[in-house]
Design a protein around this motif. Structure first.
Motif, PDB file in Angstrom:
ATOM      1  N   ARG A   1      17.363  57.467 -71.354  1.00 47.97           N
ATOM      2  CA  ARG A   1      16.249  56.750 -71.973  1.00 47.97           C
ATOM      3  C   ARG A   1      15.258  56.355 -70.883  1.00 47.97           C
ATOM      4  O   ARG A   1      15.638  55.792 -69.861  1.00 47.97           O
ATOM      5  CB  ARG A   1      16.743  55.495 -72.677  1.00 47.97           C
ATOM      6  CG  ARG A   1      17.742  55.795 -73.755  1.00 47.97           C
ATOM      7  CD  ARG A   1      17.708  54.762 -74.852  1.00 47.97           C
ATOM      8  NE  ARG A   1      18.969  54.728 -75.554  1.00 47.97           N
ATOM      9  CZ  ARG A   1      19.445  55.711 -76.287  1.00 47.97           C
ATOM     10  NH1 ARG A   1      18.745  56.805 -76.414  1.00 47.97           N
ATOM     11  NH2 ARG A   1      20.608  55.624 -76.887  1.00 47.97           N
ATOM     12  N   SER A   2      14.009  56.648 -71.129  1.00 49.62           N
ATOM     13  CA  SER A   2      12.973  56.257 -70.181  1.00 49.62           C
ATOM     14  C   SER A   2      12.368  54.926 -70.616  1.00 49.62           C
ATOM     15  O   SER A   2      12.750  54.349 -71.640  1.00 49.62           O
ATOM     16  CB  SER A   2      11.882  57.331 -70.118  1.00 49.62           C
ATOM     17  OG  SER A   2      10.995  57.216 -71.224  1.00 49.62           O
TER      18      SER A   2
ATOM     19  N   TYR B   1       9.777  54.587 -71.999  1.00 55.60           N
ATOM     20  CA  TYR B   1       9.126  54.785 -73.294  1.00 55.60           C
ATOM     21  C   TYR B   1      10.042  54.408 -74.457  1.00 55.60           C
ATOM     22  O   TYR B   1       9.602  54.391 -75.604  1.00 55.60           O
ATOM     23  CB  TYR B   1       8.645  56.227 -73.437  1.00 55.60           C
ATOM     24  CG  TYR B   1       7.426  56.528 -72.591  1.00 55.60           C
ATOM     25  CD1 TYR B   1       6.172  56.056 -72.957  1.00 55.60           C
ATOM     26  CD2 TYR B   1       7.538  57.259 -71.409  1.00 55.60           C
ATOM     27  CE1 TYR B   1       5.056  56.315 -72.180  1.00 55.60           C
ATOM     28  CE2 TYR B   1       6.428  57.525 -70.623  1.00 55.60           C
ATOM     29  CZ  TYR B   1       5.189  57.052 -71.011  1.00 55.60           C
ATOM     30  OH  TYR B   1       4.078  57.303 -70.230  1.00 55.60           O
ATOM     31  N   SER B   2      11.294  54.127 -74.169  1.00 59.46           N
ATOM     32  CA  SER B   2      12.169  53.550 -75.187  1.00 59.46           C
ATOM     33  C   SER B   2      11.981  52.037 -75.258  1.00 59.46           C
ATOM     34  O   SER B   2      12.766  51.333 -75.894  1.00 59.46           O
ATOM     35  CB  SER B   2      13.641  53.885 -74.901  1.00 59.46           C
ATOM     36  OG  SER B   2      13.947  55.205 -75.299  1.00 59.46           O
TER      37      SER B   2
ATOM     38  N   GLU C   1      14.725  49.332 -74.530  1.00 57.60           N
ATOM     39  CA  GLU C   1      16.050  49.904 -74.285  1.00 57.60           C
ATOM     40  C   GLU C   1      16.155  50.644 -72.962  1.00 57.60           C
ATOM     41  O   GLU C   1      17.234  50.751 -72.394  1.00 57.60           O
ATOM     42  CB  GLU C   1      16.435  50.854 -75.426  1.00 57.60           C
ATOM     43  CG  GLU C   1      16.661  50.146 -76.749  1.00 57.60           C
ATOM     44  CD  GLU C   1      17.304  51.064 -77.760  1.00 57.60           C
ATOM     45  OE1 GLU C   1      18.275  51.740 -77.401  1.00 57.60           O
ATOM     46  OE2 GLU C   1      16.827  51.108 -78.896  1.00 57.60           O
ATOM     47  N   GLY C   2      15.055  51.206 -72.491  1.00 56.59           N
ATOM     48  CA  GLY C   2      15.113  51.999 -71.271  1.00 56.59           C
ATOM     49  C   GLY C   2      14.377  51.343 -70.127  1.00 56.59           C
ATOM     50  O   GLY C   2      13.301  50.776 -70.306  1.00 56.59           O
TER      51      GLY C   2
ATOM     52  N   VAL D   1      15.534  63.902 -71.235  1.00 55.45           N
ATOM     53  CA  VAL D   1      15.068  62.570 -71.626  1.00 55.45           C
ATOM     54  C   VAL D   1      15.125  62.495 -73.144  1.00 55.45           C
ATOM     55  O   VAL D   1      14.544  63.337 -73.838  1.00 55.45           O
ATOM     56  CB  VAL D   1      13.640  62.295 -71.121  1.00 55.45           C
ATOM     57  CG1 VAL D   1      13.076  61.038 -71.770  1.00 55.45           C
ATOM     58  CG2 VAL D   1      13.640  62.144 -69.607  1.00 55.45           C
ATOM     59  N   THR D   2      15.858  61.507 -73.650  1.00 56.09           N
ATOM     60  CA  THR D   2      16.062  61.375 -75.098  1.00 56.09           C
ATOM     61  C   THR D   2      15.711  59.954 -75.521  1.00 56.09           C
ATOM     62  O   THR D   2      16.593  59.121 -75.737  1.00 56.09           O
ATOM     63  CB  THR D   2      17.522  61.697 -75.479  1.00 56.09           C
ATOM     64  OG1 THR D   2      18.404  60.874 -74.689  1.00 56.09           O
ATOM     65  CG2 THR D   2      17.846  63.156 -75.211  1.00 56.09           C
ATOM     66  N   ASP D   3      14.436  59.685 -75.624  1.00 51.44           N
ATOM     67  CA  ASP D   3      14.010  58.349 -76.029  1.00 51.44           C
ATOM     68  C   ASP D   3      14.234  58.138 -77.522  1.00 51.44           C
ATOM     69  O   ASP D   3      14.337  59.092 -78.302  1.00 51.44           O
ATOM     70  CB  ASP D   3      12.538  58.139 -75.672  1.00 51.44           C
ATOM     71  CG  ASP D   3      12.343  57.892 -74.188  1.00 51.44           C
ATOM     72  OD1 ASP D   3      13.123  57.107 -73.620  1.00 51.44           O
ATOM     73  OD2 ASP D   3      11.426  58.486 -73.594  1.00 51.44           O
ATOM     74  N   ARG D   4      14.289  56.870 -77.900  1.00 51.18           N
ATOM     75  CA  ARG D   4      14.565  56.518 -79.280  1.00 51.18           C
ATOM     76  C   ARG D   4      13.332  56.737 -80.159  1.00 51.18           C
ATOM     77  O   ARG D   4      12.309  56.071 -80.010  1.00 51.18           O
ATOM     78  CB  ARG D   4      15.002  55.048 -79.377  1.00 51.18           C
ATOM     79  CG  ARG D   4      16.463  54.808 -78.975  1.00 51.18           C
ATOM     80  CD  ARG D   4      17.389  55.064 -80.140  1.00 51.18           C
ATOM     81  NE  ARG D   4      18.782  55.115 -79.765  1.00 51.18           N
ATOM     82  CZ  ARG D   4      19.632  54.095 -79.878  1.00 51.18           C
ATOM     83  NH1 ARG D   4      19.200  52.928 -80.292  1.00 51.18           N
ATOM     84  NH2 ARG D   4      20.894  54.255 -79.571  1.00 51.18           N
TER      85      ARG D   4
ATOM     86  N   CYS E   1      15.300  63.768 -78.106  1.00 51.44           N
ATOM     87  CA  CYS E   1      15.010  62.514 -78.794  1.00 51.44           C
ATOM     88  C   CYS E   1      16.276  62.025 -79.472  1.00 51.44           C
ATOM     89  O   CYS E   1      17.092  62.821 -79.944  1.00 51.44           O
ATOM     90  CB  CYS E   1      13.912  62.750 -79.834  1.00 51.44           C
ATOM     91  SG  CYS E   1      13.436  61.294 -80.785  1.00 51.44           S
TER      92      CYS E   1
ATOM     93  N   HIS F   1      20.549  54.103 -69.380  1.00 53.86           N
ATOM     94  CA  HIS F   1      19.448  53.200 -69.710  1.00 53.86           C
ATOM     95  C   HIS F   1      18.713  52.699 -68.472  1.00 53.86           C
ATOM     96  O   HIS F   1      17.579  52.243 -68.574  1.00 53.86           O
ATOM     97  CB  HIS F   1      19.970  51.988 -70.488  1.00 53.86           C
ATOM     98  CG  HIS F   1      20.423  52.321 -71.877  1.00 53.86           C
ATOM     99  ND1 HIS F   1      19.772  51.883 -73.003  1.00 53.86           N
ATOM    100  CD2 HIS F   1      21.461  53.066 -72.323  1.00 53.86           C
ATOM    101  CE1 HIS F   1      20.390  52.327 -74.088  1.00 53.86           C
ATOM    102  NE2 HIS F   1      21.424  53.046 -73.692  1.00 53.86           N
TER     103      HIS F   1
END
Length: 234
Positions: free
Chosen positions: A12-13, A15-16, A19-20, A41-44, A68, A211
């Motif tokens: 998570r970057s 951009y979450s 959370e990140g 990268v798998t942001d929420r 994602c 995270h």
């Protein structure tokens, strides 16, 4: 330098948002520093950092894997709930294989925000993925996923049914995900997940839910979580 035998597929970057705590350029730098040839990268519920991620990765000679964590709502909960009764959300990790997959992922994320948003939460019914899963890899997820949460609730038949639906949607592209962060829930569902994987001849994938980049950032990340939850640090 020898190439690492493990790459992070669930990062998570910033951009979450709450959370990140990973800046996109730092994610790429850390991957390069650990000799990882690729990183995901798998942001929420968003792809806000995709372009920035691709640019930094290209400069560093790292393969960027776009992805994602997509929010899903249980279809038995009906349509969009009232703001006073937010739907529970199951998380499904999707990774892009090709151009078609990226187009499908953009469409799914956009529909989640534009047509299936309640308050601050966006979550698609699983049926919305039908016809829009080509070019995407899927991980079943751990304790926050639909399969994992059903197993934790003692609903093994329902978990098996959800896994069957996912396997139909992502034929040959579904992985049963295992995580070991030392949490009790992870230990409780690991054996049932393995049983389901073997029964349905599904491959396994081991991930870390990243995270923040270093252990020293734990407290800073804890502050982000408190902001999100309206809680106080004790």
């Amino acid at each position: 330098m020898a190439i690492a035998d493990f790459i992070h597929l669930k990062v998570r970057s910033a951009y979450s948002l709450t959370e990140g705590a990973n800046k996109v350029d730092a994610v790429v730098a850390l991957a390069k520093g650990q000799a990882m040839p690729a990183v995901a990268v798998t942001d929420r519920n968003n792809l806000f950092g995709a372009l920035e991620f691709a640019q930094y990765a290209a400069k560093a000679g790292i393969q960027p894997i776009m992805g994602c964590d997509l929010g899903l709502r249980r279809e038995e909960e009906g349509g969009i709930a009232s703001a006073s009764k937010l739907p529970s959300v199951d998380w499904l990790t999707l990774l892009v294989q090709n151009e078609q997959g990226y187009l499908n992922l953009m469409r799914l994320v956009s529909r989640a925000h534009l047509e299936f948003k309640t308050g601050s939460m966006s979550a698609l019914p699983l049926s919305e993925l039908e016809g829009h899963s080509d070019g995407l890899l899927a991980f079943t997820g751990s304790t926050g996923s639909g399969v994992g949460r059903l197993l934790l609730a003692g609903q093994a038949p329902a978990a098996a049914h959800m896994l069957e639906r996912l396997q139909t949607l992502f034929d040959g592209r579904l992985y049963v995900e295992l995580q070991r962060h030392g949490e009790d829930g992870e230990r409780r569902i690991e054996a049932p997940l393995l049983d389901l994987a073997y029964a349905r001849n599904l491959p396994l994938v081991a991930t870390n839910d990243v995270h923040f980049p270093k252990a020293s950032m734990y407290e800073a990340h804890d502050v982000l979580l408190c902001i999100e939850q309206g809680a106080h640090i004790e």
